[in-house]
Design a protein around this motif. Structure first.
Motif, PDB file in Angstrom:
ATOM      1  N   LEU A 155    -103.718 -22.736  -7.928  1.00 34.10           N
ATOM      2  CA  LEU A 155    -102.300 -22.691  -8.533  1.00 34.10           C
ATOM      3  C   LEU A 155    -101.487 -21.637  -7.946  1.00 34.10           C
ATOM      4  O   LEU A 155    -102.088 -20.736  -7.346  1.00 34.10           O
ATOM      5  N   PRO A 156    -100.029 -21.794  -8.187  1.00 35.21           N
ATOM      6  CA  PRO A 156     -99.278 -20.661  -7.540  1.00 35.21           C
ATOM      7  C   PRO A 156     -99.654 -19.515  -8.118  1.00 35.21           C
ATOM      8  O   PRO A 156    -100.029 -19.270  -8.983  1.00 35.21           O
ATOM      9  N   ASP A 177     -96.407 -23.784 -17.443  1.00 38.79           N
ATOM     10  CA  ASP A 177     -96.463 -22.140 -17.441  1.00 38.79           C
ATOM     11  C   ASP A 177     -96.099 -21.806 -18.890  1.00 38.79           C
ATOM     12  O   ASP A 177     -95.051 -22.045 -19.564  1.00 38.79           O
ATOM     13  N   GLN A 178     -97.132 -20.735 -19.315  1.00 41.04           N
ATOM     14  CA  GLN A 178     -97.049 -20.652 -20.847  1.00 41.04           C
ATOM     15  C   GLN A 178     -95.978 -19.492 -21.275  1.00 41.04           C
ATOM     16  O   GLN A 178     -95.671 -19.475 -22.431  1.00 41.04           O
ATOM     17  N   TYR A 215     -96.185 -27.569 -13.075  1.00 42.36           N
ATOM     18  CA  TYR A 215     -96.699 -27.514 -11.754  1.00 42.36           C
ATOM     19  C   TYR A 215     -97.604 -28.569 -11.398  1.00 42.36           C
ATOM     20  O   TYR A 215     -98.439 -28.949 -12.366  1.00 42.36           O
ATOM     21  N   CYS A 216     -97.562 -29.591 -10.568  1.00 40.94           N
ATOM     22  CA  CYS A 216     -98.539 -30.588 -10.245  1.00 40.94           C
ATOM     23  C   CYS A 216     -99.214 -30.349  -8.832  1.00 40.94           C
ATOM     24  O   CYS A 216     -98.646 -30.627  -8.041  1.00 40.94           O
ATOM     25  N   VAL A 218     -97.390 -38.881 -11.767  1.00 42.04           N
ATOM     26  CA  VAL A 218     -98.231 -39.083 -12.749  1.00 42.04           C
ATOM     27  C   VAL A 218     -97.194 -38.885 -13.924  1.00 42.04           C
ATOM     28  O   VAL A 218     -96.275 -37.902 -13.972  1.00 42.04           O
ATOM     29  N   SER A 219     -97.004 -39.945 -14.921  1.00 38.57           N
ATOM     30  CA  SER A 219     -95.849 -39.725 -16.028  1.00 38.57           C
ATOM     31  C   SER A 219     -96.492 -40.273 -17.394  1.00 38.57           C
ATOM     32  O   SER A 219     -96.929 -41.439 -17.509  1.00 38.57           O
ATOM     33  N   ASN A 220     -96.152 -39.276 -18.263  1.00 37.34           N
ATOM     34  CA  ASN A 220     -96.477 -39.834 -19.768  1.00 37.34           C
ATOM     35  C   ASN A 220     -95.406 -40.953 -19.915  1.00 37.34           C
ATOM     36  O   ASN A 220     -94.382 -40.688 -19.469  1.00 37.34           O
TER      37      ASN A 220
END
Length: 905
Positions: free
Chosen positions: A612-613, A680-681, A687-688, A704-706
C-alpha cells in the motif's frame, strides 16, 4: 378530436393564482366535451361557483424574492417583485431583472402593448410553458385515429384569461426563448401568431416530452430545435432519398409475403417508416463521429433491418427462407443447432449518405423480449474500451423495443439504470420503440398503468419523442434529433414510433379475434408509402415516373437476389469479430497448455498487489490482512484464496490481458475476503493495488466494480462485454450463489446455448458462492444441480481420454467446477485465457474455505518449475480431480459406484 384532462405540468399554485387573478369570483374549468367554438384554440369553459373554487394561496413573503422568474406564480408575488426591482434592480434574480428591463423598454417603444400588464405577460408565458409541458397530449400521434385522449386544461387560453377578442392583440414575449420567434427582433407578436406556432411546434405529428429533465440547458437546447421560426422542410433531393428508402422497406415485406405466404417472418407492415428513420439516424450519427453501432432488437421487422439497414446479403436471407444449405466443407466446420432466421445476428460495414463508412452489428437474441438489451450495452462498452473511445462518441448502442415489452419487462429498467454508472455507462443508448399499440393480443390498457409505454424512461431524465408512424418526414426528423442529442449530451434518448401492425402477431395469426375495431380500420388504411407518395405528388416534388422508376429498380434487384439465392452457399461461419480470428471451433482439437508462471514474475506481482502507498491510512484490520499477504508472498507459503485470485489477475495483466470483475459488492467481497479496493480511513480516498501491476497501466485494464443491485441486467452486460474480445477475463460474481436465479434468462437463453444456436463463443466466468455455512436455506445453494442439468455433454458417451485427442470441454456447452485450493483456482482462471477456444466457466465458489487454515497453497504450486512439491504428474495446470496424496494403487478393486459431492459434506 377528443379533449381530455391529465395531470398538468404547470403547478397547482400557478393555476390557483391565475384563476384567482383572472376570474375574481369564479374559477375556470374545462369540460371534456367539445362545444362548437369559433376558434380551434379555445376549449369550452364553464364557470364554477366560489364554493367549488380552488383554495386561494397566501401572498408570497418577500424573503422569496430571489426566486428565478420561471417559478413565479402569484400576482401578489409579481407586484412585490416589481416594487423591489424598481427600488433596486440587484435585489431580484437576474432572470427577473432581464424580464422587467425588457418589458419596460418594450412598453415605451411599442404603443400597441402599452395597456398590457406584467400579469398578462406572465400568463402568456405560463400558456407557452403549458404547451412545452403538455403539448404532446394534443399531438396527432395515432395513425389510425383510434386513441381517445383528453386534452389538458392547461392548453386552453381561456384558463389564462384570454378571449377570442385577444387573438389579434400584440403581446410582449419577454424572456420567452422561442428560438427564431425572436430572430426578427420582434419580441412582440399577436396571440394568434403565438398560438399558431405553438400548435405547429408541439401539437403536430410529434409529441415532445422533455420538461421532466432537470437540466435547463438541455431543455433550452431542445427548445431551439423544436421552436423554430418555420416548420421544418426537406429539399427535393433529400425527399427522393427518403422515398427510395421507404419503397425498399415496403417492397421487401411485400416480396417476402408473395414468395413465402405461410412463413413466419414478423413483418414490419404498418411500421415501415422505421427503416428510413434508422438509416437517416445512422447517417446523422456517422456525420457526428460515430464509427460503430451495436443494434439489439426483437423479431418484429428484424429481417427488414437485416436486409435494408445492416445490409446482410438479400440472397442469404432468401436462402434461409428456402431452407438454405449447409456451408461448404472446411476444417473444423461447426454448424451448431442453428436458430430461426429472425433471431440471427450479423455485422457489416455500410456506406452512409455523407460518404462515410459505419460498422453495424446486430446482436443475436432469443425469443425472450428485451433480454438482449444489457448484452448490447455491455458489448458497446467493450468496443469503447478496445478502440480507446474515451469520450464514448465513436461507438453507440441502439435498442429497438416493442411497446408491450418496453413497459412490461423489468430488464428494461435494469438496463436504463446502468446508463450513468461509471463502469457501465456507454455515453447514452438510443431507444426506438416500434409501438404497434397492441402487444400480441393485449391492449395497452391491460398492458401498462402509465399514459405512454415509454414512461419508464422519465426516471432517467431522457427526452422522449413520440411520433406518428405515418408521417415519414416527422419520423426522420426525430431519428436525426435523437442522434444529435446522444452525441451532444451523451445520455439516453427515446423515439416512440406510434404505428400499427397490419397483420397478426405473425402472418398466420388472426388479429380480429381480439381487436376487431382496430383491424376494421387497418384494412382500409393506406400504407405509409402511399401517404408519402401522395404528399410528394401534391407538392410537385416527385412525378409518377420517378416513383415507378424507384419501384421497378427495387423489384428488379429483389428478383435478381431471389434467383441468386437458389445457388447460394455460405462459405464459412463467421465469428463476427476480427479479434476472434484463429480461435478453434468445437470440431477442432486444441492442445492443453500449462498455466504456471515463472517464480520471479510471481514474486514481483505478488509484491505489487500486497503493497500500500506509504501515507495511506487503511483500516487497521485491512492493514493487517495486507501485511499477512506480503508475508505469504515473501515466504512462499500459506497462500490463501484471495491472494491466489489476485495472483491470477495480476499475472494475466502482466501478459497484456484485460481483466474485469463486476457484481454486487465485489470490491470488498460479500465475505470481506477480497479487499481489491482499499479506502483511506481519513480522506476516503480509494486505492486498488491491481491498478499498479505494470508501469503506466491503463486505468481500465483492471476493472473491479460494485454493480447496481441487479442480476439479470448486470450479468447480461458482462456477457455482452465478454463477447467482443477473447483476450479478456470477464467475471460476474453473485452476492450469494442463489441470486443467480434472478438472471436465469441469461443462463438459459445465452450462456448455456449461445454457441450452439448462434456460433458465438464467450469465456465469461460466473462466481457463485455455494455451501451451507450458517446462513440459512436462502443463501446456501447455488443450485449446482441446475447447471449440471443444463450441460449438454452426452451421458452415454465415454469421452476420449488420450491427452492429445481430448475435446470433451470443447464439445460441451460450458464448464462447471467446484474448486478447493487457491492454486487450482489460480490455474482455472488463467486457463480461461490460455487456450485456443472460449467456454463459459461456472464456479461454485467457497465461503468457509476463504479463511480455512487448511485451504492454503504454496507459491511453488503456481509456478512452472519442474521437480518441486507442487509439480506432480498432472502438471502445473488446473486439476480436474485432485488425487489422494496417500499411497494408493492406481487401480482400486471392488469399487462399483463413485459419488461426487459439492459444498460442505
Amino acid at each position: 378530436m377528443v379533449w381530455f384532462r391529465v395531470g398538468s405540468g404547470v403547478g397547482s399554485m400557478a393555476k390557483h393564482a391565475i384563476r384567482r387573478t383572472l376570474c375574481q369570483g369564479g374559477s375556470y374549468a374545462t369540460r371534456t366535451r367539445v362545444l362548437p367554438s369559433q376558434n380551434r384554440y379555445f376549449h369550452s369553459t364553464v364557470l364554477k361557483s366560489k364554493a367549488q373554487a380552488a383554495p386561494v394561496p397566501h401572498p408570497v413573503p418577500l424573503s422569496r424574492l430571489t426566486d428565478s422568474f420561471l417559478d413565479g406564480t402569484s400576482s401578489v408575488y409579481l407586484e412585490e417583485l416589481q416594487r423591489a426591482w424598481e427600488a433596486d434592480p440587484n435585489s431580484v434574480d437576474e432572470s427577473w431583472d432581464n424580464f422587467f428591463r425588457n418589458f419596460v423598454g418594450q412598453a415605451a417603444t411599442s404603443p400597441g402593448i402599452s395597456g398590457q400588464t406584467i400579469q398578462e405577460s406572465m400568463r402568456l408565458l405560463l400558456l407557452v410553458r403549458a404547451y412545452q409541458v403538455n403539448g404532446h397530449m394534443k399531438a396527432k400521434l395515432d395513425p389510425l385515429g383510434l386513441e381517445e385522449r383528453e386534452i389538458p386544461d392547461d392548453l386552453d387560453p381561456a384558463l389564462y384569461g384570454f378571449t377570442e377578442a385577444d387573438l389579434d392583440r400584440e403581446f410582449f414575449l419577454g424572456v420567452w426563448r422561442m428560438a427564431g420567434f425572436l430572430s426578427e427582433n420582434r419580441p412582440v407578436q399577436t396571440l394568434r401568431a403565438i398560438l399558431t406556432r405553438l400548435e405547429q411546434a408541439y401539437c403536430g405529428s410529434i409529441g415532445y416530452e422533455y420538461m421532466h429533465i432537470a437540466d435547463r440547458d438541455k431543455c433550452n437546447w431542445l427548445r431551439d430545435k423544436i421552436e423554430t421560426p418555420t416548420p421544418r422542410q426537406y429539399n427535393q433531393q433529400r425527399r427522393e432519398v427518403i422515398l427510395d428508402r421507404l419503397i425498399w422497406s415496403t417492397q421487401f415485406e411485400n416480396f417476402l409475403a408473395t414468395k413465402w405466404t405461410a412463413a413466419k417472418r414478423f413483418g414490419l407492415e404498418g411500421g415501415e417508416t422505421l427503416i428510413p428513420g434508422m438509416k437517416e439516424m445512422f447517417d446523422r450519427a456517422a456525420d457526428l463521429g460515430v464509427e460503430s453501432i451495436v443494434i439489439g432488437m426483437s423479431h418484429r421487422g428484424r429481417l427488414n433491418v437485416l436486409g435494408n439497414v445492416v445490409r446482410k446479403p438479400l440472397r442469404q436471407i432468401f436462402s434461409e427462407f428456402s431452407g438454405g444449405t449447409k456451408p461448404v466443407d472446411e476444417v473444423g466446420l461447426y454448424t451448431g443447432t442453428g436458430d430461426v432466421k429472425y433471431h440471427l445476428g450479423t455485422s457489416y460495414d455500410r456506406p452512409t449518405r455523407g460518404g462515410r463508412r459505419i460498422h453495424l452489428s446486430l446482436v443475436a437474441n432469443p425469443s425472450h423480449l428485451e433480454a438482449v438489451d444489457p448484452v448490447v450495452v455491455g458489448k458497446t462498452r467493450a468496443k469503447q474500451y478496445y478502440s480507446n473511445d474515451l469520450d464514448r462518441t465513436k461507438n453507440i448502442g441502439v435498442l429497438i423495443h416493442g411497446d408491450g415489452s418496453f413497459a412490461g419487462q423489468g430488464v428494461v429498467y435494469e438496463t436504463l439504470h446502468l446508463s450513468a454508472l461509471p463502469n457501465y455507462t456507454t455515453g447514452g443508448t438510443i431507444h426506438i420503440v416500434v409501438n404497434n399499440q397492441v402487444a400480441f393480443t393485449t391492449d395497452p390498457r391491460s398492458g401498462r398503468s402509465s399514459q405512454y409505454c415509454t414512461d419508464v424512461a422519465k426516471a432517467l431524465n431522457a427526452p422522449i419523442f413520440h411520433v406518428n408512424g405515418d408521417d415519414m418526414e416527422a419520423v426522420v426528423h426525430v431519428c436525426e434529433l435523437a442522434a444529435e442529442w446522444r452525441q451532444t449530451f451523451h445520455s439516453d434518448v427515446v423515439v416512440d414510433i406510434v404505428c400499427y401492425r397490419r397483420f397478426g402477431h405473425n402472418e398466420i395469426d388472426e388479429p380480429s379475434f381480439t381487436q376487431p375495431k382496430m383491424y376494421k380500420v387497418i384494412r382500409n388504411h393506406p400504407s405509409a408509402v402511399e401517404i408519402y407518395q401522395k404528399k410528394l405528388l401534391e407538392l410537385g416534388q416527385a412525378t409518377q415516373e420517378d416513383i415507378d422508376r424507384i419501384q421497378n429498380k427495387v423489384n428488379t434487384i429483389l428478383n435478381e437476389e431471389f434467383l441468386a439465392s437458389k445457388d447460394y452457399v455460405p462459405n464459412r461461419r463467421d465469428w463476427l469479430s476480427a479479434y476472434w480470428a484463429g480461435f478453434k471451433s468445437p470440431e477442432q482439437i486444441s492442445r492443453v497448455r500449462n498455466t504456471g508462471v515463472k517464480p520471479e514474475i510471481l514474486k514481483n506481482v505478488g509484491k505489487a498487489i500486497t503493497t500500500l502507498p506509504e501515507n495511506f491510512k487503511a483500516h487497521r484490520a485491512v492493514k493487517k490482512i495486507f501485511d499477512l499477504r506480503a508475508q505469504m508472498i515473501e515466504t512462499g507459503e500459506g497462500i490463501d484464496w484471495a491472494v491466489g485470485e489476485a495472483l491470477a489477475f495480476a499475472t494475466l495483466l502482466v501478459e497484456g490481458n484485460h481483466v474485469r470483475l463486476s457484481g454486487q459488492d465485489v470490491e470488498r467481497g460479500t465475505f470481506s475476503h477480497r479487499h481489491s479496493v482499499i479506502h483511506d480511513q481519513e480522506t476516503g480516498e480509494m486505492y486498488c493495488p491491481l491498478d499498479h501491476v505494470i508501469m503506466n497501466q491503463n486505468e481500465e485494464m483492471f476493472t473491479v466494480s460494485n454493480s447496481s443491485l441487479s442480476e439479470f441486467g448486470v450479468l447480461g452486460f458482462e456477457l455482452g462485454y465478454s463477447m467482443e474480445n477473447p483476450n479478456a477475463l470477464v467475471m460476474w460474481e453473485a452476492q450469494f450463489g442463489d441470486f443467480a436465479n434472478g438472471a436465469q434468462v441469461i443462463f438459459d437463453q445465452f450462456l448455456s446455448s449461445g454457441e450452439s444456436k448462434w456460433l458465438r463463443q464467450t469465456g465469461l466466468v460466473v462466481l457463485l458462492p455455494h455451501g451451507y455455512d450458517g446462513q440459512g436455506p436462502e443463501h446456501s445453494s447455488a443450485r449446482l444441480e441446475r447447471f449440471l442439468q443444463m450441460s449438454d455433454d452426452n451421458p452415454y458417451v465415454i469421452p476420449e481420454m488420450d491427452p492429445t485427442l481430448r475435446k470433451q470441454i470443447q464439445e460441451c456447452n460450458w464448464q462447471i467446477v467446484n474448486v478447493t485450493t487457491p492454486a487450482n483456482y489460480f490455474h482455472v482462471l488463467r486457463r480461461q485465457i490460455h487456450r485456443e477456444f472460449r467456454k463459459p466457466l461456472i464456479v461454485m465458489s467457497p465461503k468457509n474455505l476463504l479463511r480455512h487454515k487448511d485451504c492454503k497453497s504454496n507459491l511453488s504450486e503456481f509456478d512452472d518449475v519442474q521437480g518441486h512439491p507442487g509439480f506432480d504428474k498432472q502438471g502445473t495446470r488446473f486439476k480436474r480431480l485432485i488425487k489422494d496424496q496417500n499411497d494408493h494403487s492406481s487401480l482400486e478393486e471392488g469399487i462399483r459406484r463413485l459419488i461426487l459431492c459439492s459444498g460442505k459434506v
